[in-house]
Design a protein around this motif. Structure first.
Motif, PDB file in Angstrom:
ATOM      1  N   GLY A 122       0.752  -1.193   0.147  1.00 33.80           N
ATOM      2  CA  GLY A 122      -0.118  -0.005   0.036  1.00 33.80           C
ATOM      3  C   GLY A 122       0.821   1.380  -0.109  1.00 33.80           C
ATOM      4  N   ASP A 123       1.970   1.177   0.161  1.00 34.52           N
ATOM      5  CA  ASP A 123       2.976   2.211  -0.029  1.00 34.52           C
ATOM      6  C   ASP A 123       3.409   2.818  -1.339  1.00 34.52           C
ATOM      7  N   LEU A 124       3.205   4.061  -1.367  1.00 32.62           N
ATOM      8  CA  LEU A 124       3.706   4.650  -2.803  1.00 32.62           C
ATOM      9  C   LEU A 124       4.739   5.704  -2.436  1.00 32.62           C
ATOM     10  N   ILE A 125       5.855   5.275  -2.858  1.00 30.67           N
ATOM     11  CA  ILE A 125       7.162   6.074  -2.614  1.00 30.67           C
ATOM     12  C   ILE A 125       7.822   6.582  -4.019  1.00 30.67           C
ATOM     13  N   ILE A 126       8.123   7.936  -4.000  1.00 30.16           N
ATOM     14  CA  ILE A 126       8.687   8.549  -5.031  1.00 30.16           C
ATOM     15  C   ILE A 126      10.139   9.210  -4.440  1.00 30.16           C
ATOM     16  N   LEU A 127      11.201   8.801  -5.213  1.00 34.90           N
ATOM     17  CA  LEU A 127      12.576   9.398  -4.623  1.00 34.90           C
ATOM     18  C   LEU A 127      13.024  10.152  -5.725  1.00 34.90           C
ATOM     19  N   PRO A 128      13.214  11.281  -5.491  1.00 37.04           N
ATOM     20  CA  PRO A 128      13.872  12.297  -6.679  1.00 37.04           C
ATOM     21  C   PRO A 128      14.808  11.890  -7.352  1.00 37.04           C
ATOM     22  N   ALA A 129      15.108  12.345  -8.758  1.00 37.11           N
ATOM     23  CA  ALA A 129      16.210  12.298  -9.549  1.00 37.11           C
ATOM     24  C   ALA A 129      17.353  12.901  -8.989  1.00 37.11           C
ATOM     25  N   GLY A 130      18.550  12.105  -8.711  1.00 35.46           N
ATOM     26  CA  GLY A 130      19.665  12.539  -8.408  1.00 35.46           C
ATOM     27  C   GLY A 130      20.129  12.157  -6.906  1.00 35.46           C
TER      28      GLY A 130
END
Length: 180
Positions: A122-130
């Motif tokens: 259920g987790d949605l994670i976004i890691l930024p570019a760089g």
């Protein structure tokens, strides 16, 4: 809610929690300062719930696929896990929606300390570019995740050190220069 903490320096099995003693937890605000975004979705009812569709639309994610990481389903399982655990960055965001199972994303914070982010169903994670990061499964050895992208996926990891990479320079300018 997602759990995150500063990691210890142990070289024990990467799939263990690696919490400091005593544990030093990190809150969502601190993760956001590093550029990491998080949502909790209903993994059993995500299509009807509509949050993923809304996030895809707002952020321009036009491509999606799914990966299952387990010894039975992922070809060259051991080599892939070693590759995922190499510290690296990408020129695009890394977006993962955990449909089932669990694992860890580790990121470097503004002080170059490792933070472990536990990702559950259920987790949605976004890691930024760089951002320097890595991924590993936990001791259950199973995760199923949707991977989202803007346009055609670019799978290229740029291993550390790569401090002159344009995505890294932009990340430093956007996040770490503002972090307190």
């Amino acid at each position: 809610m997602v759990r995150a903490w500063f990691m210890d320096d142990s070289d024990a099995d990467q799939r263990l929690e690696h919490m400091t003693d005593p544990p030093q937890f990190v809150d969502l605000d601190y993760l956001k300062e590093q550029g990491v975004l998080y949502w909790k979705l209903d993994a059993d009812n995500w299509e009807k719930e509509g949050k993923l569709t809304q996030i895809r639309s707002e952020r321009g994610y036009s491509y999606e696929d799914e990966i299952t990481c387990t010894p039975e389903k992922l070809p060259n399982y051991e080599e892939k896990l070693k590759m995922f655990y190499q510290e690296h960055l990408h020129s695009d965001e890394e977006i993962r929606f955990i449909v089932d199972g669990s694992g860890y994303f580790d990121i470097r914070d503004k002080n170059d300390k490792w933070i472990r982010i536990e990702c559950l169903k259920g987790d949605l994670i976004i890691l930024p570019a760089g951002i320097y990061h890595r991924f590993t499964l936990d001791t259950k050895d199973y995760i199923q995740a949707k991977r989202l992208f803007v346009g055609v996926p670019v799978w290229t990891p740029h291993n550390r050190p790569n401090d002159d990479h344009p995505a890294r320079l932009e990340y430093l300018k956007s996040y770490l220069s503002q972090a307190k």
